[in-house]
Design a protein around this motif. Sequence first.
Motif, PDB file in Angstrom:
ATOM      1  N   SER A 167       0.972  -1.053   0.306  1.00  0.00           N
ATOM      2  CA  SER A 167       0.011   0.303   0.070  1.00  0.00           C
ATOM      3  C   SER A 167       0.891   1.249   0.102  1.00  0.00           C
ATOM      4  CB  SER A 167      -1.075   0.195   1.208  1.00  0.00           C
ATOM      5  OG  SER A 167      -1.860  -0.841   1.344  1.00  0.00           O
ATOM      6  N   GLY A 168       1.954   1.297  -0.719  1.00  0.00           N
ATOM      7  CA  GLY A 168       3.031   2.387  -0.859  1.00  0.00           C
ATOM      8  C   GLY A 168       3.710   2.134   0.078  1.00  0.00           C
ATOM      9  N   GLU A 169       3.787   1.947   0.835  1.00  0.00           N
ATOM     10  CA  GLU A 169       4.840   1.800   2.725  1.00  0.00           C
ATOM     11  C   GLU A 169       5.657   0.849   2.828  1.00  0.00           C
ATOM     12  OE1 GLU A 169       3.971   3.784   4.880  1.00  0.00           O
ATOM     13  OE2 GLU A 169       2.280   4.979   4.369  1.00  0.00           O
ATOM     14  N   ASP A 170       7.044   1.754   2.735  1.00  0.00           N
ATOM     15  CA  ASP A 170       8.083   0.804   2.722  1.00  0.00           C
ATOM     16  C   ASP A 170       8.342  -0.123   4.021  1.00  0.00           C
ATOM     17  OD1 ASP A 170      10.856  -0.229   2.590  1.00  0.00           O
ATOM     18  OD2 ASP A 170      11.773   1.380   1.768  1.00  0.00           O
ATOM     19  N   VAL A 171       8.142  -1.693   4.375  1.00  0.00           N
ATOM     20  CA  VAL A 171       8.105  -2.363   5.213  1.00  0.00           C
ATOM     21  C   VAL A 171       9.292  -2.576   5.880  1.00  0.00           C
ATOM     22  CG1 VAL A 171       7.975  -4.673   5.880  1.00  0.00           C
ATOM     23  CG2 VAL A 171       6.219  -4.075   4.269  1.00  0.00           C
TER      24      VAL A 171
END
Length: 118
Positions: A76-80
Amino acid sequence: KILLSLAAFLYLAIQPAQQANIQPGVATLSRSSRQTPDCSSQICKDCRDTCDGCNKCPLCKIVATSCAEGKKLKFSGEDVCAKCSYCADGKDECKRQCKIGKSKPTCQHCINKCDVKR
């Protein structure tokens, strides 16, 4: 496909709805800045979130190898991997640094001056 599914699961576990871990670099939250950050910036989003995501730090071990290899795991566009970077020294240290970061001027600006909450 399995790694991507695992990363998605990890991300969802680390960042439940309305609660995100203050992540991409504890030093970022602790730095002092002469400029005020934009309320829509990642630093302000992180500052306005809770420290509850630190409870999910043990799950970061699942993607640690991929992150160490420099792979970009996004959900969702977030860098894990950036989110897991707060967990390098464990859950308790993550929470400690999160609380310290929230008291710094950068976060105080975001908490007190930015209306939109995540």
